[in-house]
Design a protein around this motif. Structure first.
Motif, mmCIF file in Angstrom:
data_model
loop_
_atom_site.group_PDB
_atom_site.id
_atom_site.type_symbol
_atom_site.label_atom_id
_atom_site.label_comp_id
_atom_site.label_asym_id
_atom_site.label_seq_id
_atom_site.Cartn_x
_atom_site.Cartn_y
_atom_site.Cartn_z
ATOM 1 N N TYR A 138 0.856 -1.190 0.000
ATOM 2 C CA TYR A 138 0.000 0.000 0.000
ATOM 3 C C TYR A 138 0.888 1.235 0.000
ATOM 4 N N MET A 139 0.643 2.144 -0.934
ATOM 5 C CA MET A 139 1.488 3.318 -1.122
ATOM 6 C C MET A 139 0.640 4.580 -1.273
ATOM 7 N N TRP A 140 1.084 5.666 -0.597
ATOM 8 C CA TRP A 140 0.440 6.981 -0.758
ATOM 9 C C TRP A 140 1.503 8.076 -0.781
ATOM 10 N N GLY A 141 1.095 9.223 -1.316
ATOM 11 C CA GLY A 141 1.927 10.412 -1.227
ATOM 12 C C GLY A 141 3.174 10.349 -2.089
ATOM 13 N N ALA A 189 -2.432 0.253 -4.446
ATOM 14 C CA ALA A 189 -2.053 -1.022 -3.839
ATOM 15 C C ALA A 189 -1.551 -1.957 -4.930
ATOM 16 N N TYR A 190 -0.489 -2.689 -4.623
ATOM 17 C CA TYR A 190 0.081 -3.651 -5.567
ATOM 18 C C TYR A 190 -0.151 -5.061 -5.053
ATOM 19 N N SER A 191 -0.850 -5.878 -5.828
ATOM 20 C CA SER A 191 -1.104 -7.267 -5.472
ATOM 21 C C SER A 191 0.096 -8.114 -5.883
ATOM 22 N N ILE A 192 0.688 -8.817 -4.918
ATOM 23 C CA ILE A 192 1.851 -9.641 -5.214
ATOM 24 C C ILE A 192 1.469 -10.802 -6.132
ATOM 25 N N LEU A 196 -6.412 3.495 -4.563
ATOM 26 C CA LEU A 196 -6.928 3.462 -3.200
ATOM 27 C C LEU A 196 -7.596 4.783 -2.834
ATOM 28 N N ALA A 197 -8.370 4.748 -1.763
ATOM 29 C CA ALA A 197 -8.974 5.977 -1.251
ATOM 30 C C ALA A 197 -7.878 6.955 -0.841
#
Length: 401
Positions: free
Chosen positions: A228-231, A250-253, A261-262
């Motif tokens: 999960y990544m933001w900013g 979000a990155y699904s492995i 994402l929100a």
């Protein structure tokens, strides 16, 4: 008269007890408590002024801090030179309020702006930079049996020098996200097997949208694992416009794909920039985020840098002087003017939603290291404003979520 006086004081006493009980109940029902700790490493001259972008983590019951950078002699506004550090320090993280730091080793070179990733029994330090440039080095750190020294193994280097990226472990794989790759902001995603770190790195699917340096990331293990990544943000390089991102992916492995994402928001429903902040997974469905630069103020500064590049290329002396004057005023503002994010935000993976847990000026930082130890987190140093560091270390205890 005596009875009246006694009755009066009894009423006051009852009121005080009720008030104290009410305050105590309020404290106990707060979702988070924040405590400023005492003590910072001081073995290296200048370090005790506070650093930004240090390497940090926890090994057993010890909090570990290494590297970092600051302006210890002259401030940035007076032309001060940034200093990088190489000491590695540990302190018992379970103390009441005072850290007693001791030096257990040194990094091979002074460095900051890399990633620190917890692994069983130790930490991985990857990438970063110093006054000589960006780094591609990767190290595995463990403590000796007596915990008096650090054992550092040099691992397979990164395929290119990277700094200002994020990093996580998902299952048995280590991931590095974003950052400057060979000096340019990227959308890069690298991975390596934890059990085969000397066998090299795999280039995974790049994340969508604008490149990002200093994004925040956390890992979740459900459904095969996700990142999960933001900013994050990106200054202008080679004529590419400067950008600042508040959204997340979000990155699904398993699927090797990204999804949107929100956007992070507080209780006022206003989007929050987490770039330069920190993120830690609390459990298998919740991620806590702190810190970050202000989206509008920092983006304006990035665009001013872009305009300065163009003015220099055009040799427009008048515009260069004007932009430098504006930048000088920008750097001289008091810390609260920069409006770094002071919200403690909680992301629910299952609901794709955000909750504001608290607000604290003690956490309005950029470049602070955020270390998670179950329901206890440590926010270590960071910037109060551009060029100005703080020596504060704050302990966050999550009471309910």
């Amino acid at each position: 008269m005596v009875r009246t006086t006694v009755w009066f004081f009894l009423c006051i006493l009852v009121g005080l007890i009720a008030s104290c009980n009410s305050r105590q109940a309020t404290l106990l029902t707060q979702p988070i408590s924040i405590q400023e700790m005492i003590g910072i490493p001081d073995a290296e001259p200048g370090f005790a002024s506070g650093v930004s972008a240090c390497y940090a983590g926890a090994i057993d019951d010890l909090l570990l801090v290494a590297g970092g950078c600051n302006f210890p002699d002259l401030p940035l506004t007076a032309g001060g030179k940034k200093r990088y550090y190489k000491g590695i320090y540990v302190a018992n993280r379970n103390v009441d309020s005072v850290f007693h730091w001791r030096k257990v080793g040194e990094l091979p070179v002074a460095a900051a702006y890399g990633v620190s990733i917890p692994i069983p029994g130790g930490l991985i330090f990857a990438g970063g930079m110093n006054e000589e440039g960006s780094l591609s080095s990767v190290y595995r750190l463990r403590l000796s049996k007596d915990k008096q020294s650090v054992i550092m193994d040099t691992l397979h280097s990164l395929p290119f020098a990277i700094d200002n990226m994020a990093g996580v472990v998902v299952g048995e794989r280590l991931f590095l996200i974003g950052g400057n790759v060979e000096g340019k902001p990227s959308c890069s995603l690298l991975s390596a097997e934890l059990s085969h770190l000397n066998e090299g790195w795999l280039q995974e699917s790049s994340f969508p949208g604008d490149p990002r340096i200093q994004p925040v990331c956390a890992a979740q293990s459900a459904k095969g694992g996700s990142i999960y990544m933001w900013g994050g943000f990106a200054p202008s390089v080679d004529g590419v416009p400067a950008t600042l991102s508040t959204d997340g992916y979000a990155y699904s492995i398993v699927e090797r794909s990204w999804k949107r994402l929100a956007m992070p928001t507080g209780s006022d429903s206003v989007s929050v920039s987490l770039g330069g902040g920190g993120a830690v997974s609390l459990n298998d469905s919740l991620i806590i985020c702190t810190g970050g630069v202000n989206k509008s103020i920092f983006l304006s500064a990035l665009r001013r840098g872009e305009m300065l590049q163009k003015a220099k290329a055009a040799q427009c002396t008048k515009q260069i002087d004007s932009l430098k004057a504006v930048d000088s005023v920008y750097l001289s503002r008091p810390a609260d003017w920069y409006c770094f994010n002071d919200k403690v935000l909680l992301y629910n993976v299952l609901r794709d939603s955000w909750t504001e847990l608290s607000q604290s000026t003690s956490l309005a930082r950029a470049g602070a290291a955020l270390v998670g130890c179950n329901d206890t987190l440590f926010s270590i140093c960071g910037e109060l404003k551009p060029g100005v560091r703080t020596p504060e270390i704050n302990r966050l205890i999550i009471r309910s979520y």
